[in-house]
Scaffold this active site. Structure first.
Site, short mmCIF file in Angstrom:
data_model
loop_
_atom_site.label_atom_id
_atom_site.label_comp_id
_atom_site.label_asym_id
_atom_site.label_seq_id
_atom_site.Cartn_x
_atom_site.Cartn_y
_atom_site.Cartn_z
N ASP A 185 0.82 -1.20 0.00
CA ASP A 185 0.00 0.00 0.00
C ASP A 185 0.86 1.26 0.00
OD1 ASP A 185 -2.38 1.74 0.74
OD2 ASP A 185 -1.13 1.98 2.53
N GLU B 49 1.53 -0.37 -5.15
CA GLU B 49 0.55 0.67 -5.45
C GLU B 49 1.34 1.97 -5.59
OE1 GLU B 49 -3.46 2.67 -3.54
OE2 GLU B 49 -1.63 2.49 -2.38
#
Length: 670
Positions: free
Chosen positions: A337, A390
């Site tokens: 993330d 990401e």
């Protein structure tokens, strides 16, 4: 003689030659860090074992339990819990030879009180005061729903979980990942929190039937606030107890492996919850134990704490966390993330309009090094493990091997693609959709770095935004999704929903991701229970009954997605080289391209259908239509005859009937 400083990444990307020194310097830093780790621990695998030293462990030689904690600036630590009736001071911890805090509980004395499932905390006295904290390496956390109090739990089940997935490997999924992004708690239709076991029983069979080969689990690491979607982590080694016990999570993953489905975790090493009572913040009384001190250690946009990746102990904590999830729970990899936020001190809040910004504009070299080490660990543990970033800036070499000058990820998420679709739907009428822009957005990626394409993820479905289906059809979805309903808004929405998905999966990358339920056009948005919605679960669930109802068009969208996934998998489209454009007509809004020896044809025209439309194909011969969005079983109007064989002339020219807002896939008949 070749310049040793010119690494393969720079050789392959000529525009990076002016930054060859910067690429080489990060490679040298990586090599130096690996040497230090090898000198300290023998290997990066051995370095990533701090969870076997810290926390609670039974030591056979001493015949008792030991608890250790790293808290260098604390004054005193005391273990307390059910076993000592929560006496804050009866069990002081002492510094051992390494400078860590330690306490030992002899088995004979505590065998009846220090037991599986009992609750514990550690009382820490430090410069910031005295607090009852949750041990940093705790394996399970108990949440009291009445007072929202968190406590660690001793977790020593008598029987180890019996894994049966020894023959499973995620090697094929790594080549061609078809990812189903999911959230365990919101995966059921009931208005409440779903469990690991319910997911295994009710949702895994759906994912298998839909053709996806990988699931990406969100919100697995323990987090205090359910509505954070799992992104404010408090306890990094504890699977959230909201969904069940650790063994329940193991059962789910084992079951997925039995289905031939790989399981990757949405791992949050980009930041941590700022809460003192539940998390790591100021654990030893200082600002700079796990995190940077001052403003550097605080993310204003996320209201959370930022790790100091340059600190040896923090590297070991995070790398051990990665090993723990792979080893203990058999995760097949990770989606990291917030990588853009990790890489840059400005967290990506700039325009990346010049190559200098990738190397000289607020780049956190310690963070880049940590990501290199994380990927090295993952792939050293097993070559079949998958790592996904990401990342939105386009950092060069993100998905190249560290030895080539890269950061070592296997894939990057194509975050620009969903942004493109949302902006197009929000701001442009259909007649102004730009085919050149569409082609550019879906193909603009490095040839030697692999990308996960997606039309929408959980980000686009959150409250405040809308899913693609809801952008296209909005309130009409409440009243006009019956098979026999006549509604122009819904007809348009269903047609574009199918086209957007097929063009994204076939053109946009080397992998594909779909958020749970969006494959059948799940209505509305995602909104977790909170004060603003009277703590309702209405929008924190998935309405599978819509997809199962034969009389609704949701069923047709689900069938289209299943057929599309099957085709992409069968013909190995994602592992094929980049698509080659055959034809683009900006005015008529027709696009055709070849990939994996298949011909993909799209007509985004809003009203005209074209008879005898000529395209020149790469190969002369006969072609069969193997997928057609206008098929009535997919919610279309049967304007295209699937039985027709299309033949080119000697020059490769083929004539087609192209109805408006349709797409088809042709395969050459051998």
């Amino acid at each position: 003689m070749k310049d040793a400083k010119i690494l393969p990444l720079v050789q392959d990307e000529s525009w990076l030659k002016s930054h060859a020194d910067a690429v080489y310097e990060r490679f040298v830093r990586y090599q130096s860090a690996i040497r230090d780790i090898n000198s300290h621990s023998g290997s990066i695998l051995e370095f990533a074992r701090s969870h076997e030293y810290y926390g609670f462990h039974f030591e056979k030689l001493r015949n008792g339990w030991v608890y250790r904690e790293w808290a260098p600036q604390a004054h005193n630590l005391f273990l307390m819990g059910d076993f000592n009736h929560w006496n804050k001071y009866s069990h002081p911890m002492k510094r051992n030879y390494r400078g860590d805090w330690e306490v030992f509980l002899p088995y004979e004395e505590y065998k009846d009180s220090f037991v599986h499932g009992s609750k514990v905390k550690v009382h820490v006295e430090a410069d910031n005061g005295a607090y009852d904290r949750i041990p940093a390496y705790i394996r399970k956390v108990d949440q009291n729903p009445e007072n929202h109090d968190f406590a660690g739990q001793i977790w020593f089940p008598k029987k180890e979980f019996a894994w049966t997935d020894q023959k499973f490997s995620s090697k094929s999924q790594k080549k061609c990942p078809l990812i189903y992004e999911c959230h365990i708690g919101m995966a059921q239709e009931k208005e409440g929190v779903g469990t690991y076991l319910e997911f295994a029983e009710n949702i895994l069979p759906r994912i298998k039937a839909a053709g996806y080969n990988t699931i990406q689990m969100m919100a697995i690491m323990e987090h205090p606030y359910y509505g954070s979607f799992g992104y404010h982590v408090s306890n990094f080694f504890a699977p959230t107890s909201r969904f069940g016990d650790p063994e329940d999570l193991k059962f789910l993953i084992n079951k997925a492996h039995q289905y031939g489905i790989a399981v990757i975790m949405d791992i949050v090493h980009s930041h941590a919850v700022k809460n003192i009572n539940e998390g790591l913040n100021e654990f030893d009384g200082s600002e700079n134990q796990y995190f940077h001190p001052g403003p550097k250690g605080y993310h204003e946009g996320w209201d959370s704490k930022l790790f100091d990746y340059g600190k040896f102990e923090v590297q070991q904590f995070l790398l051990s966390n990665i090993r723990y999830w792979m080893e203990e729970f058999h995760f097949d990899g990770f989606r990291f993330d917030g990588v853009t936020s990790v890489i840059y001190y400005h967290h990506g809040h700039t325009d990346f309009d010049h190559p200098d910004k990738y190397f000289n504009d607020g780049v956190d070299q310690d963070a880049l090094l940590y990501l290199q080490l994380a990927n090295t660990l993952i792939h050293t543990f097993s070559e079949s493990k998958i790592s996904i970033a990401e990342e939105v800036s386009g950092m060069p070499g993100l998905c190249r091997e560290c030895e080539d000058g890269g950061i070592g990820f296997d894939f990057r998420l194509a975050m620009g693609i969903p942004d493109f679709w949302i902006k197009t739907m929000k701001h442009k009428p259909d007649e102004h959709w730009d085919m050149f822009e569409m082609w550019h957005e879906l193909t603009n990626r490095p040839k030697n770095e692999r990308t996960i394409a997606y039309a929408e993820s959980h980000d686009q479905a959150l409250v405040g935004d809308k899913s693609i289906a809801f952008w296209l059809m909005d309130k009409e979805m409440y009243f006009n999704m019956g098979i026999d309903d006549k509604n122009l808004v819904v007809d348009r929405g269903i047609a574009l929903h199918k086209m957007i998905r097929l063009i994204t999966i076939s053109l946009g990358g080397e992998g594909y991701l779909n958020f749970i339920g969006n494959e059948f056009g799940h209505p509305e948005w995602v909104d977790f229970p909170r004060e603003g919605n009277n703590w309702s679960y209405q929008y924190a669930r998935r309405q599978w009954s819509l997809a199962d109802n034969e009389s609704l068009k949701y069923k047709q969208l689900g069938l289209w997605d299943k057929a599309m996934i099957k085709l992409i998998d069968e013909f190995k489209v994602l592992s094929a080289s980049h698509a080659q454009q055959i034809y683009l007509d900006a005015e008529k809004k027709i696009l055709a391209y070849e990939r994996a020896d298949l011909i993909f044809i799209f007509s985004f025209n809003i009203s005209e259908s074209f008879f005898g439309y000529e395209l020149t194909l790469p190969k002369v011969g006969d072609y069969l239509n193997i997928l057609n969005s206008d098929d009535s079983k997919f919610g279309g109007f049967d304007r295209i005859d699937n039985k027709i064989h299309y033949s080119t002339n000697k020059n490769g020219v083929i004539k087609l009937y192209l109805p408006n807002r349709t797409c088809m896939v042709l395969k050459k008949i051998e």
